[in-house]
Design an enzyme around this catalytic site. Structure first.
Site, PDB file in Angstrom:
ATOM      1  N   SER B 190     -65.828  30.814  -1.611  1.00  0.00           N
ATOM      2  CA  SER B 190     -66.123  29.522  -1.010  1.00  0.00           C
ATOM      3  C   SER B 190     -67.635  29.258  -1.070  1.00  0.00           C
ATOM      4  O   SER B 190     -68.206  29.240  -2.158  1.00  0.00           O
ATOM      5  CB  SER B 190     -65.581  29.486   0.424  1.00  0.00           C
ATOM      6  OG  SER B 190     -65.557  28.165   0.910  1.00  0.00           O
ATOM      7  N   ASP B 354     -55.697  25.356  -2.857  1.00  0.00           N
ATOM      8  CA  ASP B 354     -56.949  25.159  -2.120  1.00  0.00           C
ATOM      9  C   ASP B 354     -57.194  23.678  -1.838  1.00  0.00           C
ATOM     10  O   ASP B 354     -57.269  22.867  -2.756  1.00  0.00           O
ATOM     11  CB  ASP B 354     -58.095  25.740  -2.961  1.00  0.00           C
ATOM     12  CG  ASP B 354     -59.384  25.905  -2.182  1.00  0.00           C
ATOM     13  OD1 ASP B 354     -59.595  25.170  -1.208  1.00  0.00           O
ATOM     14  OD2 ASP B 354     -60.180  26.776  -2.572  1.00  0.00           O
ATOM     15  N   HIS B 389     -56.932  27.558   0.901  1.00  0.00           N
ATOM     16  CA  HIS B 389     -58.292  28.072   0.671  1.00  0.00           C
ATOM     17  C   HIS B 389     -58.430  29.512   1.166  1.00  0.00           C
ATOM     18  O   HIS B 389     -59.030  30.362   0.497  1.00  0.00           O
ATOM     19  CB  HIS B 389     -59.259  27.145   1.424  1.00  0.00           C
ATOM     20  CG  HIS B 389     -60.707  27.402   1.197  1.00  0.00           C
ATOM     21  ND1 HIS B 389     -61.309  27.248  -0.039  1.00  0.00           N
ATOM     22  CD2 HIS B 389     -61.706  27.777   2.041  1.00  0.00           C
ATOM     23  CE1 HIS B 389     -62.609  27.517   0.059  1.00  0.00           C
ATOM     24  NE2 HIS B 389     -62.868  27.840   1.311  1.00  0.00           N
TER      25      HIS B 389
END
Lengths: 409, 409
Positions: B190, B354, B389
């Protein structure tokens, strides 16, 4: 209980009458069908002295706005009910005034010769209870911002919880008042699709077809969480004051942030790429240079949401969130039970990129489920473009053929 | 500028020393590798008397925490830098105390014999500037909540804007202080992947491999909009007071709502279905019966976010949002320019589900782009499970083979 023109719309009605006379003259030359909708639509008001909610609450003096396009036939069996989305209203087609910048939201499919053909069908749409936009002069609704006749003050958070089934019940009373006992279809997008499913489950004898766009048969738990987050900014705004803000400073900042969430989640990165890219909000104001410098999409969200907030009510948004969160077709006990009540053929029109009702969670498995229980199901993702959930409004015309064929069966 | 143990961690350090002695003894019996990480990790602190940001701001007395697993070899060329996510820290693996309920976030792939093999590599990770959690006793960071030496008061919103490139610059100074001139890889998830890309672009001579998990090469405009919304609840909270709340009532409610957004968007409807369904928060409290009655997922979000808020700082979240919004690999001028600076082979590990960095917008086109400019690219979506995610943290072990193979090339 009858439709009466709202006082605030008197000028429109007068204009409408004048145009009506013009249309009558024009019809001598065969031009009426086009004018019938491309002309002027009128907001009417349906009233109920008292309504008892599914949860047992009482609402006195219920008033909801409604519009219609096309003509109810003598048998009163050519009606199609259009149910509106979270931030929508009964203004599904046409214009109130010739100079209106845009027509109703589904104008591209409602009109003479269009899929919801006003030469053939009587299209009717009503504002829901707790409609988001009670300050919009073209919306008539009853909710927390309405005056409670028992106290002479706005209900605020004392308004009873209402559900999608309550929206349907009020619509049913409206149709009863018009003598409509059969519907060619109930069609709605997003929250409107929830109402369409509920109609199918609650009145299987009356609903010949269900057309559900960008929706689902229940609020899935992820959506329940998102709806909680849509509501949260309002409760954070000190002006919200537990819903007691009428006649005082209103929670505009919280309502605006709530509507930014609604606005963004209803769209998609494809839309953001095309509309904004990484452009700055202002030339010379590099977002890296100061905490207050924004990107174009941020400034747009602020402005778009502020515009919507100006006609919206914060408590109404909270009640709409609740109505959506609690939705299961047939109002429970289980989704299976609710779906089993739907006997009509169903047309499902999801957007492949929908982030509010992702089709993998909603309409794709629903198609299988309905077919398994014996419903005829038509299905198209033809509306999918770049706007995610909003493709269900902006690009509904791409499903025009599917709608026409479905209505013809 | 050297690593010094933080005062607050003295007890852990002492325990660590004692365990170190035990490990040394154990090594006589060949048991050291396992103890090296399955034992105790220690937070160290890197200090810089002054740092000048990319934007030209000055931050005095910069302090960031760091951890390492495995041993730096004599050539100092076996290091892998792990860069952390938005709400993460340098605690990538191991435990501070034997009784810690959970190890660092990527413990499943960091350790003896694991893909980031501590028998072979020296894994190092540092807390970023403006880390979300300055109140976490295991985080050491410098940001708005830090004391400005010039005023003796917390910076608040006078802290300079910082970018992902600033995070990288401070990490570079840390590595310089350890004499590390070459990195086997930079790996991050991320926001950590943004740092990994930035490392590849800024120090191509130093970075042998880039491993990017659940991320993208820039903040796309839709994400810029979402990040704006993550920040919004904080600004709505009257306790935020333009960032001047230290020593007073803090904007806990706004921070909690912000963290609810972060928490939910990092997950997926598959997770919500599995974890909650449409279960009520409390038996007997039907959400249809009262506005205050909740579903289980709502109550969970409130509780999870409140727990995170207790160690987080609201201004830090605003600065992190800004750092993420402004990210383009290489810090511009264009993404093309930035990517062209990356010479290393790249391993891309997105989660198919995601919702923060959708692979269709990010890693899938990035793969083609990097290959076109001549980089070797490995690619796997093996981590995809039910958490969206978050699969990049929770299920990283599923990409273990891909990581091992990539590091071996």
């Amino acid at each position: 209980m009858r439709g009466v023109a709202s006082g605030t719309k008197r000028r429109n009605r007068d204009l409408s009458r004048r145009l009506g006379a013009l249309a009558m003259a024009a019809s001598l030359f065969g031009a009426l069908p086009a004018l019938a909708l491309d002309g002027i639509v009128e907001k009417k008001v349906f009233e109920m002295p008292s309504y008892t909610t599914v949860g047992g609450g009482t609402i006195k003096n219920v008033r909801v706005g409604w519009e219609s396009y096309g003509k109810l036939n003598e048998a009163k069996d050519n009606a199609i009910l259009v149910t509106h989305f979270f931030s929508g209203s009964s203004h599904a087609a046409g214009r109130y005034k010739a100079e209106d910048p845009a027509p109703g939201y589904w104008d591209s499919i409602i009109g003479p010769g269009k899929p919801l053909d006003t030469d053939k069908y009587f299209i009717i749409s009503s504002d829901t209870l707790v409609n988001l936009s009670p300050k919009d002069p073209n919306v008539v609704t009853t909710g927390p911002a309405s005056i409670n006749p028992d106290t002479g003050k706005p209900y605020g958070m004392s308004f009873p919880v209402v559900t999608i089934q309550d929206f349907v019940n009020v619509q049913k009373a409206l149709l009863d008042s018009l003598g409509i006992k059969s519907l060619q279809a109930v069609m709605g997008g997003s929250m409107g699709s929830l109402q369409a499913f509920e109609w199918g489950a609650d009145h299987p004898e009356m609903v010949k077809r269900v057309i559900a766009v960008i929706g689902g048969p229940e609020a899935d738990p992820f959506l329940i969480g998102w709806l909680n987050l849509w509501a949260a900014p309002i409760r954070l705004d000190p002006n919200w004051n537990n819903g007691d803000y009428y006649g005082k400073a209103e929670p505009v900042a919280g309502l605006t942030e709530a509507l930014k969430l609604v606005t963004l989640q209803a769209r998609h990165w494809k839309w953001a790429d095309a509309a904004f890219g990484r452009k700055w909000a202002e030339d010379g104001k590099d977002p890296r240079a100061a905490m207050g410098n924004q990107y174009a999409i941020e400034a747009w969200l602020d402005k778009a949401a502020a515009g919507r907030a100006a006609v919206s009510d914060a408590n109404h948004l909270l009640y709409l969130v609740k109505a959506n969160q609690t939705f299961v077709t047939g109002n429970g006990p289980s989704l299976e039970d609710g779906l089993a009540k739907i006997k009509a053929p169903v047309l499902l029109i999801p957007s492949a990129d929908d982030l509010v009702f992702p089709p993998d969670r909603n309409m794709r498995p629903l198609k299988d489920r309905l077919e398994k229980q014996g419903n005829r199901v038509d299905y198209t993702e033809a509306i999918t473009s770049t706007q995610g959930h909003l493709d269900g409004i902006a690009n509904i015309a791409k499903a025009g053929d599917a709608i026409t064929q479905f209505l013809a069966k």
